[in-house]
Design a protein around this motif. Sequence first.
Motif, short mmCIF file in Angstrom:
data_model
loop_
_atom_site.label_atom_id
_atom_site.label_comp_id
_atom_site.label_asym_id
_atom_site.label_seq_id
_atom_site.Cartn_x
_atom_site.Cartn_y
_atom_site.Cartn_z
N ARG A 196 0.84 -1.20 0.00
CA ARG A 196 0.00 0.00 0.00
C ARG A 196 0.88 1.26 0.00
N VAL A 197 1.93 1.24 0.83
CA VAL A 197 2.81 2.41 0.92
C VAL A 197 3.57 2.59 -0.40
N LYS A 198 4.06 1.48 -0.94
CA LYS A 198 4.88 1.59 -2.17
C LYS A 198 4.04 1.95 -3.39
N TYR A 199 2.88 1.29 -3.57
CA TYR A 199 2.14 1.45 -4.83
C TYR A 199 0.96 2.41 -4.73
N GLY A 200 0.59 2.80 -3.52
CA GLY A 200 -0.46 3.81 -3.37
C GLY A 200 -1.86 3.24 -3.47
N ALA A 201 -2.84 4.15 -3.30
CA ALA A 201 -4.24 3.73 -3.22
C ALA A 201 -4.73 3.16 -4.55
N ALA A 202 -4.08 3.54 -5.67
CA ALA A 202 -4.57 3.11 -6.98
C ALA A 202 -4.32 1.62 -7.22
N ALA A 203 -3.36 1.04 -6.51
CA ALA A 203 -3.01 -0.37 -6.78
C ALA A 203 -4.16 -1.30 -6.38
N GLU A 204 -4.39 -2.30 -7.20
CA GLU A 204 -5.45 -3.29 -6.94
C GLU A 204 -4.87 -4.32 -5.96
N LEU A 205 -5.15 -4.12 -4.68
CA LEU A 205 -4.54 -5.00 -3.67
C LEU A 205 -5.56 -5.84 -2.91
N ASP A 206 -6.84 -5.78 -3.33
CA ASP A 206 -7.85 -6.60 -2.66
C ASP A 206 -7.48 -8.07 -2.78
N GLY A 207 -7.65 -8.78 -1.70
CA GLY A 207 -7.33 -10.22 -1.71
C GLY A 207 -5.84 -10.45 -1.88
N GLY A 208 -5.03 -9.41 -1.64
CA GLY A 208 -3.58 -9.56 -1.80
C GLY A 208 -3.11 -9.10 -3.17
#
Length: 453
Positions: A111-123
């Motif tokens: 989250r810190v590296k890629y920001g809020a735009a990154a699709e990180l749901d479910g990892g």
Amino acid sequence: MSYNYGQRVRVSVFGASHAPFVGVTVEGLPAGEPVDLEALRAFLRRRAPGQNAWSSARRESDEPELCGGLVDGVTDGTPLTVMIKNNDVRPADYAALRDVPRPGHADYPARVKYGAAAELDGGGAFSGRMTAPLCAAGGICLQLLARRGVRVTAHLLSVGSVSDAPFDPMGLDDVTVEALRHRELPVLSDESCAQMREEILSAAAEGDSVGGVVECLVEGLPLGLGGPLFEGLESRLAPALFAIPAVKGVSFGEGFGAAALRGSENNDPYVVRSGAVTTLTNHAGGVLGGLSTGLPLLLRAAFKPTPSIAKPQRSVRLSTLEETELRIAGRHDPCVAPRAVPVVEAVTALALLDAWPQPEVGAEPGLAALREKIDRTDAALAPLLAERMRLSDEIGALKREKDLPVRDKQREETLLRRVSVLAGEESGSVAAVYQAILAESRARQTRGEEETP
Ligand SMILES: Cc1cc2nc3c(=O)[nH]c(=O)nc-3n(C[C@H](O)[C@H](O)[C@H](O)COP(=O)(O)O)c2cc1C
């Protein structure tokens, strides 16, 4: 974010856990290699979730959809893409985690590296779901390696405090390999299967998770695969194995255990067996100086306990920087190691096919290299034999036109003498093959005679 691996056989993974699909593009596969889709499906099923009490309840059929790279089921040398749909996605399970990162997972640094735009749901791209495309690519590589005489077999060596018997580093018999595939967990004994199941289920019942070790044996590798320093087999395999989420350790042969041995215990003595140099033991795990030794390659990958656990854990609400208690809902594997067994086989196959020399292995070729030579010889021979048959038909037509007999015994004897001389030491065998060729020529010419009106 980089999703690529390989130099000769290059894979590029795409998608994410909660995206519409995950997939992989494989470049550099040799042309002319049949791909058995049914075998690939069966391989992907070994990794798929939702099949038993010890795996995530997420239900995914993991049906591979292939586009490009294949013509009539055979590789054509162009990039091959496999897509796998994500059918059972539940973003609601992850809504709370966008603000409160899971301890032990990639959530916070990503989250810190890629920001809020990154699709990180479910990892997102850090999810175990990304191992489905790894299995698709590796499953194809396994088929190519099998054709070169290489067998890759992994099992669960341990789960938590329960251990299975280790593989015999000198090789496995077919019955053992077959039995592994038919147990609920891929282990060597029914007893360890029951104990590991219990270990996983009791951790899950406490809202907790356990780790495990996967052991993998590769048989049939030719001597000399790999090279020094960064070209070494270990140097190539380790990054592929560490790409599997939750892998925290990789070892070869005696691994960390070698540090506690004496040289006299760890060295594998050389002996001659059936006229060939081999070793009495295989503490090296089939690799010395980064080169395959011709003995089976033995590696292990240690998986940490699944980070997403139901037990309350301490975390931080990032929007307010308040410390908070996190209880993770959703569907998670209480132990990722069982589902990772085919993943270890897959990435091992990827790395080995990538390291596979073009067109052949060094000075002392093993079975696979010899088979490649045979294939190349046949590739040259078969069209020449076909041409010979066509010429024989022409001769038959001419004989019919001139009203000459099909069989000319004197000519046949001369021909057999000539090929015997050309064949040198193999005169007997080659003459026998030519007897069959002459018989087929006669049969074609006789058939031609019968068909002539
Ligand atoms: C087959 C497989 C399934 C996984 N399933 C889960 C899961 O259900 N829940 C979870 O939190 N982590 C799961 N993981 C592990 C995480 O993806 C991994 O721990 C996380 O990305 C952090 O990376 P690291 O452990 O390599 O540091 C799984 C891993 C594999 C190989």
